[in-house]
Design a protein around this motif. Structure first.
Motif, PDB file in Angstrom:
ATOM      1  N   LEU A  54      19.250-100.117-102.467  1.00 35.22           N
ATOM      2  CA  LEU A  54      20.275-100.227-101.435  1.00 35.22           C
ATOM      3  C   LEU A  54      21.575 -99.647-101.981  1.00 35.22           C
ATOM      4  CD1 LEU A  54      21.602-101.348 -98.811  1.00 35.22           C
ATOM      5  CD2 LEU A  54      21.966-103.489-100.069  1.00 35.22           C
ATOM      6  N   ALA A  55      22.115 -98.677-101.277  1.00 34.13           N
ATOM      7  CA  ALA A  55      23.431 -98.117-101.617  1.00 34.13           C
ATOM      8  C   ALA A  55      24.369 -98.380-100.451  1.00 34.13           C
ATOM      9  CB  ALA A  55      23.327 -96.619-101.888  1.00 34.13           C
ATOM     10  N   LEU A  56      25.571 -98.827-100.750  1.00 32.33           N
ATOM     11  CA  LEU A  56      26.588 -99.066 -99.729  1.00 32.33           C
ATOM     12  C   LEU A  56      27.622 -97.959 -99.816  1.00 32.33           C
ATOM     13  CD1 LEU A  56      27.125-102.883-100.372  1.00 32.33           C
ATOM     14  CD2 LEU A  56      25.687-101.839 -98.602  1.00 32.33           C
ATOM     15  N   THR A  57      27.902 -97.314 -98.689  1.00 34.23           N
ATOM     16  CA  THR A  57      28.878 -96.227 -98.677  1.00 34.23           C
ATOM     17  C   THR A  57      29.987 -96.546 -97.685  1.00 34.23           C
ATOM     18  OG1 THR A  57      27.740 -94.940 -96.959  1.00 34.23           O
ATOM     19  CG2 THR A  57      27.080 -94.551 -99.246  1.00 34.23           C
ATOM     20  N   ARG A  58      31.165 -96.024 -97.984  1.00 35.99           N
ATOM     21  CA  ARG A  58      32.293 -96.198 -97.076  1.00 35.99           C
ATOM     22  C   ARG A  58      33.173 -94.962 -97.151  1.00 35.99           C
ATOM     23  NH1 ARG A  58      35.277-101.867 -96.703  1.00 35.99           N
ATOM     24  NH2 ARG A  58      35.628-101.570 -98.930  1.00 35.99           N
ATOM     25  N   ARG A  59      33.488 -94.408 -95.993  1.00 40.13           N
ATOM     26  CA  ARG A  59      34.323 -93.213 -95.931  1.00 40.13           C
ATOM     27  C   ARG A  59      35.787 -93.587 -96.059  1.00 40.13           C
ATOM     28  NH1 ARG A  59      31.459 -88.657 -96.990  1.00 40.13           N
ATOM     29  NH2 ARG A  59      29.344 -88.984 -96.186  1.00 40.13           N
ATOM     30  N   TRP A  60      36.555 -92.706 -96.712  1.00 40.89           N
ATOM     31  CA  TRP A  60      37.998 -92.915 -96.774  1.00 40.89           C
ATOM     32  C   TRP A  60      38.595 -92.726 -95.391  1.00 40.89           C
ATOM     33  CZ3 TRP A  60      38.187 -94.858-101.323  1.00 40.89           C
ATOM     34  CH2 TRP A  60      37.616 -94.252-102.436  1.00 40.89           C
ATOM     35  N   PRO A  61      39.634 -93.443 -95.059  1.00 46.14           N
ATOM     36  CA  PRO A  61      40.279 -93.216 -93.763  1.00 46.14           C
ATOM     37  C   PRO A  61      41.018 -91.882 -93.729  1.00 46.14           C
ATOM     38  CG  PRO A  61      41.496 -94.858 -95.043  1.00 46.14           C
ATOM     39  CD  PRO A  61      40.243 -94.572 -95.800  1.00 46.14           C
ATOM     40  N   LEU A  62      40.820 -91.140 -92.666  1.00 45.84           N
ATOM     41  CA  LEU A  62      41.575 -89.919 -92.340  1.00 45.84           C
ATOM     42  C   LEU A  62      41.253 -88.707 -93.196  1.00 45.84           C
ATOM     43  CD1 LEU A  62      45.111 -91.536 -91.762  1.00 45.84           C
ATOM     44  CD2 LEU A  62      43.367 -90.982 -90.057  1.00 45.84           C
ATOM     45  N   VAL A  63      41.027 -88.854 -94.499  1.00 49.10           N
ATOM     46  CA  VAL A  63      40.994 -87.688 -95.385  1.00 49.10           C
ATOM     47  C   VAL A  63      39.590 -87.176 -95.697  1.00 49.10           C
ATOM     48  CG1 VAL A  63      43.170 -88.321 -96.460  1.00 49.10           C
ATOM     49  CG2 VAL A  63      41.027 -89.153 -97.459  1.00 49.10           C
ATOM     50  N   GLY A  64      38.540 -87.831 -95.238  1.00 51.15           N
ATOM     51  CA  GLY A  64      37.190 -87.409 -95.570  1.00 51.15           C
ATOM     52  C   GLY A  64      36.775 -87.892 -96.945  1.00 51.15           C
ATOM     53  N   GLY A  65      35.541 -87.609 -97.317  1.00 48.56           N
ATOM     54  CA  GLY A  65      35.022 -88.112 -98.581  1.00 48.56           C
ATOM     55  C   GLY A  65      34.760 -89.609 -98.492  1.00 48.56           C
ATOM     56  N   GLY A  66      34.453 -90.235 -99.623  1.00 54.27           N
ATOM     57  CA  GLY A  66      34.182 -91.668 -99.587  1.00 54.27           C
ATOM     58  C   GLY A  66      33.722 -92.193-100.925  1.00 54.27           C
ATOM     59  N   SER A  67      33.430 -93.493-100.948  1.00 55.30           N
ATOM     60  CA  SER A  67      32.961 -94.162-102.159  1.00 55.30           C
ATOM     61  C   SER A  67      31.605 -94.799-101.891  1.00 55.30           C
ATOM     62  CB  SER A  67      33.962 -95.234-102.613  1.00 55.30           C
ATOM     63  OG  SER A  67      34.072 -96.260-101.631  1.00 55.30           O
ATOM     64  N   ALA A  68      30.889 -95.103-102.964  1.00 57.12           N
ATOM     65  CA  ALA A  68      29.577 -95.739-102.844  1.00 57.12           C
ATOM     66  C   ALA A  68      29.407 -96.770-103.952  1.00 57.12           C
ATOM     67  CB  ALA A  68      28.459 -94.703-102.921  1.00 57.12           C
ATOM     68  N   TYR A  69      28.652 -97.787-103.638  1.00 59.57           N
ATOM     69  CA  TYR A  69      28.369 -98.856-104.598  1.00 59.57           C
ATOM     70  C   TYR A  69      26.898 -99.234-104.447  1.00 59.57           C
ATOM     71  CZ  TYR A  69      28.534-103.629-106.622  1.00 59.57           C
ATOM     72  OH  TYR A  69      28.289-104.772-107.351  1.00 59.57           O
TER      73      TYR A  69
END
Length: 366
Positions: free
Chosen positions: A55-70
């Motif tokens: 299971l990978a959790l991802t979240r996009r940054w607001p407005l600027v694109g890209g994101g992080s994952a945990y």
């Protein structure tokens, strides 16, 4: 190693592969994915060529694109060989990078002695970070199919045995809130609840806050904590033990996870005003948890961590958590050092901009 999103039929036995398998973890469960989805994370249920799942959790940054994952307490199960586990983590990070993720964090509970795992992931850009979960290491009590209550109790320190025996006289009952209680009842040493679990869990949050104030811990808002406890209990991943005193009120509680062939202490709390009258209540609850682990055939009783941010080593005399450390060791546990959380920054510029955008969005919402 090729990765893809799980098919619907593969989700049906997801928890059996990622939670209940030896070395699995509840934070790789479908219940945890659903809980985190409510906070804005997108769950990705990934399957590799060999049938491994994560299971990978991802979240996009607001407005600027890209994101992080945990990858929460994953990938797993950690009983797999270190090289194979490292290869899976690297493959997951590569997949997410190709999809525009700027940074990937992971914290599988790999023993620190498995130096091959750390070397393999650090060779491709992962580096240690401060823990995402409260503790890095844990106090482990090895059990196994041949463990029996008499022998394990004999391995408990004399003073702790005495406190347990005294508490058996002063604690009116230990209530077991557990979706997996069978038709034969909660078992010797336990009482069945006479109220809904959400009532008891909400009450435990107050005990947790009191304990946190005493030990200088902080906790988040009530609603997400209690909501997760309820969801995990309904899924059978969590149970709650509550000690009731002779005055007819709860005086201590212990929340545990059932996963990966072990039971794990998650949270504990007690009423400081009741400690004089029933000083061994927490000792009794921990012993009852160990009894459950033995009866369920667990390979380990995980007594939880005693390290905190800024102090990740084994506690020494004079350290703030040395007393809790000694308390857990008194049950026959031993210090188990784990590798800890790591992070791979794929796009440093995107990561920096994304974090700034996330901070700005949080300030705006306030």
């Amino acid at each position: 190693m090729n990765l893809r999103d799980a098919q619907p039929d593969e989700l049906e036995d997801w928890d059996a592969r990622t939670v209940e398998a030896p070395g699995g973890h509840v934070y790789q469960s479908r219940a945890w994915a659903k809980h985190r989805e409510r906070s804005g994370w997108r769950p990705r249920f990934l399957v590799d060529d060999a049938g491994g799942r994560a299971l990978a959790l991802t979240r996009r940054w607001p407005l600027v694109g890209g994101g992080s994952a945990y990858i929460p307490r994953g990938p797993g199960p950690v009983d797999a060989d270190a090289a194979g586990l490292a290869a899976r983590l690297v493959a997951i990070a590569d997949l997410l990078a190709a999809e525009g993720i700027d940074v990937v964090a992971a914290d599988p509970e790999v023993p620190d002695a498995e130096t091959g795992f750390r070397a393999a992931i650090e060779a491709v850009g992962f580096h240690p970070i401060e823990e995402i979960q409260p503790s890095r290491h844990r106090i482990s009590l090895p059990l196994g199919p041949s463990a029996n209550e008499d022998d394990v109790f004999a391995g408990v320190s004399k003073s702790t045995r005495q406190r347990i025996r005294k508490a058996e006289d002063t604690v009116e009952r230990v209530v077991r809130h557990d979706a997996r209680v069978g038709p034969d009842g909660p078992g010797d040493g336990f009482a069945a609840p006479n109220e809904r679990p959400e009532v008891a869990l909400d009450r435990f949050y107050d005990l947790l806050l009191q304990t946190g104030e005493r030990l200088h811990f902080t906790f988040g808002p009530r609603e997400p904590f209690v909501a997760w406890w309820r969801a995990a209990l309904e899924a059978g991943h969590l149970f709650y033990l509550e000690a009731w005193g002779i005055r007819g009120a709860p005086i201590a509680g212990l929340i545990l996870y059932r996963h990966g062939g072990r039971l794990s202490t998650v949270h504990s709390g007690d009423d400081p005003e009741e400690r004089t009258e029933t000083p061994g209540a927490m000792h009794l609850l921990r012993w009852r948890a160990i009894q459950m682990a033995i009866r369920e055939g667990s390979m380990e009783m995980d007594l939880g961590g005693v390290d905190v941010a800024g102090s990740r080593g084994e506690p020494r005399e004079g350290d703030p958590l040395y007393g809790l450390y000694q308390h857990k060791l008194s049950f026959g546990g031993r210090w188990l050092a784990l590798t800890g959380a790591h992070e791979r920054v794929i796009d440093p510029r995107g990561y920096k901009i994304g974090r700034l955008a996330a901070r700005a969005a949080r300030r705006f919402r306030r």
